[in-house]
Design a protein around this motif. Structure first.
Motif, PDB file in Angstrom:
ATOM      1  N   PRO A  23       0.820  -1.227   0.000  1.00 22.22           N
ATOM      2  CA  PRO A  23       0.000   0.000   0.000  1.00 22.22           C
ATOM      3  C   PRO A  23       0.843   1.261   0.000  1.00 22.22           C
ATOM      4  O   PRO A  23       0.566   2.205  -0.742  1.00 22.22           O
ATOM      5  N   VAL A  37      10.005  15.290  -3.794  1.00 18.80           N
ATOM      6  CA  VAL A  37      10.614  13.964  -3.866  1.00 18.80           C
ATOM      7  C   VAL A  37      10.603  13.354  -2.482  1.00 18.80           C
ATOM      8  O   VAL A  37      11.057  13.980  -1.527  1.00 18.80           O
ATOM      9  N   LEU A  39      12.148  10.575  -0.453  1.00 18.18           N
ATOM     10  CA  LEU A  39      13.218   9.573  -0.493  1.00 18.18           C
ATOM     11  C   LEU A  39      12.816   8.278   0.195  1.00 18.18           C
ATOM     12  O   LEU A  39      13.423   7.250  -0.029  1.00 18.18           O
ATOM     13  N   LEU A  40      11.795   8.360   1.055  1.00 20.00           N
ATOM     14  CA  LEU A  40      11.438   7.173   1.827  1.00 20.00           C
ATOM     15  C   LEU A  40      10.353   6.340   1.177  1.00 20.00           C
ATOM     16  O   LEU A  40       9.871   5.380   1.760  1.00 20.00           O
ATOM     17  N   SER A  41       9.932   6.732  -0.038  1.00 23.36           N
ATOM     18  CA  SER A  41       8.876   5.945  -0.679  1.00 23.36           C
ATOM     19  C   SER A  41       9.496   4.789  -1.448  1.00 23.36           C
ATOM     20  O   SER A  41      10.293   4.994  -2.348  1.00 23.36           O
ATOM     21  N   PRO A  42       9.156   3.566  -1.068  1.00 29.02           N
ATOM     22  CA  PRO A  42       9.776   2.424  -1.737  1.00 29.02           C
ATOM     23  C   PRO A  42       9.139   2.146  -3.100  1.00 29.02           C
ATOM     24  O   PRO A  42       8.024   2.558  -3.373  1.00 29.02           O
ATOM     25  N   ASN A  43       9.876   1.462  -3.930  1.00 28.67           N
ATOM     26  CA  ASN A  43       9.440   1.117  -5.273  1.00 28.67           C
ATOM     27  C   ASN A  43       9.411  -0.407  -5.362  1.00 28.67           C
ATOM     28  O   ASN A  43      10.453  -1.060  -5.246  1.00 28.67           O
ATOM     29  N   VAL A  44       8.206  -0.965  -5.535  1.00 29.93           N
ATOM     30  CA  VAL A  44       8.069  -2.420  -5.479  1.00 29.93           C
ATOM     31  C   VAL A  44       8.896  -3.098  -6.565  1.00 29.93           C
ATOM     32  O   VAL A  44       9.504  -4.147  -6.347  1.00 29.93           O
ATOM     33  N   GLY A  45       8.924  -2.499  -7.750  1.00 34.51           N
ATOM     34  CA  GLY A  45       9.708  -3.100  -8.839  1.00 34.51           C
ATOM     35  C   GLY A  45      11.159  -3.260  -8.435  1.00 34.51           C
ATOM     36  O   GLY A  45      11.770  -4.322  -8.590  1.00 34.51           O
ATOM     37  N   LEU A  46      11.710  -2.183  -7.879  1.00 34.53           N
ATOM     38  CA  LEU A  46      13.108  -2.226  -7.446  1.00 34.53           C
ATOM     39  C   LEU A  46      13.296  -3.249  -6.340  1.00 34.53           C
ATOM     40  O   LEU A  46      14.289  -3.995  -6.322  1.00 34.53           O
TER      41      LEU A  46
END
Lengths: 204, 353
Positions: A23, A37, A39-46
């Motif tokens: 989520p 920006v 910086l603490l929002s993760p990227n599921v693909g990564l």
């Protein structure tokens, strides 16, 4: 060396964690190209690719990199341990040999001293024996010489006596100047001589 | 680097700046024109610093002339060079021989994949490329070194050169980090800890070279590694403790009356769970924050070079070089700390009974 075995529980945990994280990600991607920006929002693909890459790398390294290296190191450690053990055994053996040699040398020394003492005793005995023998021989020689001298003296006394008888007869016959028969003369002389002391005296 | 070398480099940076944007930016503002961060980073790299420049006098003249020219031009263009550098993107900047010395390559965009009702964009990004690059480099380095190591062992009995050095690192991590913290059955976790260390190390170092990007400065990467560590820690606990593993979640003191036990369990169980989750959280944040902070400091100092645009630029330049050296140390340190703390967490749960 083995990887941690995948237990059923951990397989359950994985999707749980993944869904728990999602989520936040969906939220982050909505704001995607916005100016702010986070910086603490993760990227599921990564995250997905990181997981795949990490697990693959772990399998490759755990199979091809660490085991050969650690096996070689362990072999070397073992070789070192063996060498140390061998050195210890060698040293113990050398100490044992040294002790044995020392004992043998001590024995030999005692033996040699005993031999020397024996030799010395034998020499002493031999010398004493020889001295004794020499003295006995000397005594014998002395005794024999003494006996010879006595015999010679006795003979010389007898000789001298006979010579004296001869001289006396000759002298008397000349003095008396008359011929008596020989038997009478001899009787006379013998009577005279028997009047003399019978034993030889040193004055004679 | 000598002082004249610093001056020459400063002059070079200002005179040979590719875009006119540098000349347009006012020295007072903290903006350096449209110059890409990567190019800036490339310019503090040692090989450029050692390039023979003009004489000191000529350099000073050039700097002063540039300063005069800039103060005459009032236009101020503010460009953020720091954010693009520390964030992820779908572009890759490759070295290029013409100004602005990089070529942007667009990575393919794929349609989002639906996983469990959520659309997940699996298209590769810059940090995917760099974590992959780090993994490939790790693999080549370690597998190559392991082969050289085995060969040397067969031929000479002892390793030599790079393989020998790597062996020292591997052995140190095995003996002093893993086996010290996990005395019983620690050998099982050696590959995991070593892989963590070397992957993080290579990812950290890739961020320090020109045109590089720090994948470990991305919270997604560090969080993934931390989650993997968390799973390994918990699975290690289950393996070592069996049913006793539940005691690490539910506080259940055996030597207390039941009247105290129950409220204690109710209070302490959330604490136990929070303490479990704090560990990977701290791992992820520590690595991400350290790598990001270092890059921000270096970029800020490089920005100061262009903000001063005078002889005073030598100061931030020297400081940037010093911070870069510190960053090399931090790259090793953070990889080591991640590996060390992972071992400590595994050791804690395995030895907790």
């Amino acid at each position: 060396m083995r990887l941690p075995r995948v237990t059923p529980l951990s397989l359950l945990l994985l999707p749980l964690l993944a869904t728990a994280a999602t989520p936040a990600l969906a939220l982050a991607q909505e704001g995607g190209e916005a100016a702010r920006v986070n910086l603490l929002s993760p990227n599921v693909g990564l995250m997905f690719w990181t997981l795949i890459i990490f697990v693959l790398l772990l399998f490759v390294l755990a199979r091809f990199a660490f085991p050969p290296m650690l096996a070689a190191v362990e072999a070397r450690e073992q070789a070192l341990l063996d060498a140390i053990e061998g050195a210890k055994a060698d040293r113990a053996e050398a100490a044992e040999l040294l002790a044995k040699h020392r004992a043998e040398m001590d024995n030999a020394r005692v033996e040699a001293q005993r031999l020397i003492a024996d030799g010395r005793a034998a020499g002493d005995r031999l010398r004493a024996e020889m001295l004794e023998q020499t003295r006995v021989q000397q005594q014998e020689l002395l005794d024999r010489a003494r006996r010879d001298i006595e015999a010679e003296r006795d003979r010389a006394i007898a000789e001298l006596r006979r010579e004296a008888v001869e001289l006396a007869i000759a002298g008397a016959s000349k003095v008396m100047d008359h011929n008596m028969d020989d038997a009478t003369n001899r009787k006379l002389i013998d009577r005279f001589l028997s009047s003399l002391p019978t034993t030889a005296t040193p004055a004679l | 680097m000598t002082f004249s070398g610093v001056l020459a480099l400063t002059a070079l940076l200002l005179a040979a700046a590719p875009a006119p944007a540098v000349a347009e930016s006012a020295p007072q503002s903290f903006s350096v024109g449209a110059m890409p961060a990567l190019v800036l980073q490339a310019m503090v790299a040692p090989e450029i610093a050692s390039r023979p420049g003009e004489s000191v006098g000529a350099a000073v003249n050039r700097v002063e002339a540039d300063a005069m020219e800039q103060s005459g031009n009032g236009a101020v263009e503010r460009v953020d060079i720091i954010t693009p550098h520390i964030t992820d993107s779908h572009e890759l900047e490759l070295p290029y021989w013409k100004a602005p010395f990089y070529k942007a390559v667009h990575l393919p965009r794929w349609k989002p994949v639906m996983i469990g009702g959520f659309a997940v964009d699996l298209s590769p990004t810059k940090h995917v490329v760099f974590i992959l690059l780090a993994a490939v480099l790790t693999m080549l380095t370690l597998v190559g070194a392991a082969r050289a190591h085995s060969r040397d062992h067969r031929e000479r009995g002892v390793p030599k050169g790079f393989a020998g050095g790597l062996e020292a690192m591997v052995l140190y991590l095995r003996e002093e980090v893993v086996m010290k913290n996990i005395p019983h059955g620690g050998a099982r976790y050696v590959p995991f800890i070593l892989t963590l260390f070397f992957l993080i190390l290579f990812a950290n170092l890739l961020g320090l070279i020109p045109y590089g990007s720090t994948a470990t400065g991305n919270i997604s990467v560090t969080a993934t590694l931390a989650i993997v560590t968390f799973i390994v820690v918990e699975v290690a606990g289950m393996r070592a403790l069996g049913a006793g593993y539940l005691k690490t979640i539910f506080y259940w003191p055996s030597d207390m009356p039941i009247a105290i036990k129950l409220p204690m369990t109710l209070i302490m169980t959330p604490v136990e769970i929070v303490s479990k989750l704090t560990k990977p959280f701290a791992l992820a944040i520590r690595l991400f924050a350290n790598m990001t902070a270092g890059h921000i400091v270096v970029l800020a100092l490089i920005g100061l070079i262009f903000s001063f645009a005078s002889i005073a630029s030598a100061a931030p330049l020297l400081m940037a070089v010093a911070i870069m050296m510190l960053e090399i140390f931090v790259a090793f340190l953070q990889a080591f700390i991640f590996a060390l703390l992972s071992s400590v967490f595994i050791g804690q749960i395995v030895e907790s009974h």
